[in-house]
Design a protein around this motif. Structure first.
Motif, short mmCIF file in Angstrom:
data_model
loop_
_atom_site.label_atom_id
_atom_site.label_comp_id
_atom_site.label_asym_id
_atom_site.label_seq_id
_atom_site.Cartn_x
_atom_site.Cartn_y
_atom_site.Cartn_z
N GLY A 157 0.36 9.45 29.45
CA GLY A 157 1.68 10.04 29.29
C GLY A 157 2.67 9.14 28.56
O GLY A 157 3.87 9.37 28.60
N SER A 181 4.52 14.40 30.09
CA SER A 181 3.39 15.23 29.65
C SER A 181 3.32 15.22 28.13
O SER A 181 4.34 15.40 27.45
CB SER A 181 3.56 16.66 30.16
OG SER A 181 3.36 16.74 31.55
N SER A 186 -2.12 14.20 27.86
CA SER A 186 -1.86 13.94 29.28
C SER A 186 -0.96 15.03 29.85
O SER A 186 0.22 15.10 29.52
CB SER A 186 -1.18 12.58 29.46
OG SER A 186 -2.03 11.53 29.05
N GLU A 192 5.26 11.19 36.39
CA GLU A 192 5.93 11.88 35.29
C GLU A 192 7.44 11.88 35.52
O GLU A 192 7.93 12.29 36.58
CB GLU A 192 5.42 13.31 35.16
CG GLU A 192 6.02 14.06 33.99
CD GLU A 192 5.41 15.44 33.81
OE1 GLU A 192 5.70 16.07 32.78
OE2 GLU A 192 4.65 15.89 34.70
#
Length: 286
Positions: A157, A181, A186, A192
């Motif tokens: 990411g 993302s 990823s 995240e």
């Protein structure tokens, strides 16, 4: 939707060609795909042509041998993390050691590489997958891939997957990053949208591995120490499938020195090397 071709997929096919760039690491799942394709060909009486490719990590062997209790798509056979074989050599071993289910044998033709041997330092002209975009990431992946079985991010990411590592609760580091993302690379990466503290390894660390080829455990061990002091669980249920054994986790928790950890798999590596020799197509690094 599924990991192996079925009989319908293979209808009206005369020959299957396997041409995928592996990177020589057990939990890099292209060799699992190879085995499933070999089984499908054997079950359907089809020939398989393998267009062999150099292994960019084919100049050393290291890591624990897979305990088949932890067999999964991340590792099907008793080989070390860094196995030191090309895709063609691995296919020969899979066939020769009887690792296909029901003792099947695959009819194969291997198109060998020219001008390659296991001392080669092969630079990939195209990234083998979206999360291994640089040669530094390819060289660091055997070591940083172990973070996939932990609560620590290995940089998925970000612009530097498998060149960095970190965690929102790290109390030290020389680098920070916020995973997001990335379409095609990823989806929903660890942490995240959360800022992680950690370390950028990059070319400098990769060069050390080239100069002294071996798994580097200090990054994982130091991360465990850092987070464990804060009462944070580091290892998840998948770690033994990546490491290939429960023992490595136990050794790290107990504070076993790195040299002793590495010695614990030396005997198995010697046995593996003897088996491997039977299937080599190219001059070895030793």
């Amino acid at each position: 939707k599924y990991k192996r071709p079925n009989a319908v997929d293979l209808e009206d096919i005369d020959l299957v060609i396997f041409d995928i760039q592996d990177i020589g690491v057990r939990f890099y799942t292209y060799i699992s795909s190879l085995q499933y394709v070999m089984e499908a060909c054997a079950e359907n009486n089809l020939g398989l042509m393998i267009l062999d490719r150099p292994n960019p990590n084919g100049f050393y062997i290291d890591g624990p041998i897979l305990d088949t209790t932890f067999r999964s798509f991340m590792g099907l056979n008793p080989i070390p993390i860094v196995h030191g074989m090309t895709i063609g050599e691995m296919a020969r071993m899979i066939n020769g050691e009887g690792w296909l289910k029901n003792e099947l044998k695959c009819k194969m033709q291997i198109i060998e590489c020219e001008n390659y041997n296991h001392k080669s330092r092969y630079i990939l002209p195209i990234k083998p997958s979206p999360n291994l975009p640089t040669m530094a990431s390819v060289y660091l992946y055997p070591s940083l891939g172990l973070f996939e079985g932990t609560t620590i991010s290995a940089g998925r990411g970000t612009k530097h997957p498998f060149e960095i590592y970190g965690h929102p609760k790290f109390s030290s580091g020389n680098y920070s990053f916020t995973p997001a993302s990335i379409p095609g690379a990823s989806k929903y990466p660890k942490f995240e949208g959360e800022k992680c503290s950690g370390f950028f390894l990059g070319n400098k660390a990769a060069l050390k591995i080239l100069e002294n080829p071996q798994l580097e455990l200090k990054w994982l061990i130091n991360s465990y120490i850092n987070l464990n002091k804060q009462g944070i669980d580091v290892f998840n249920a998948y770690f033994p499938h990546h490491a290939g054994t429960e023992l490595l986790k136990e050794q790290i928790i107990k504070g076993v020195p790195i040299e002793e950890i590495c010695r614990s798999w030396e005997k198995d590596i010697v046995t593996y090397k003897e088996t491997r020799k039977k299937y080599l197509l190219y001059d070895d690094f030793e």
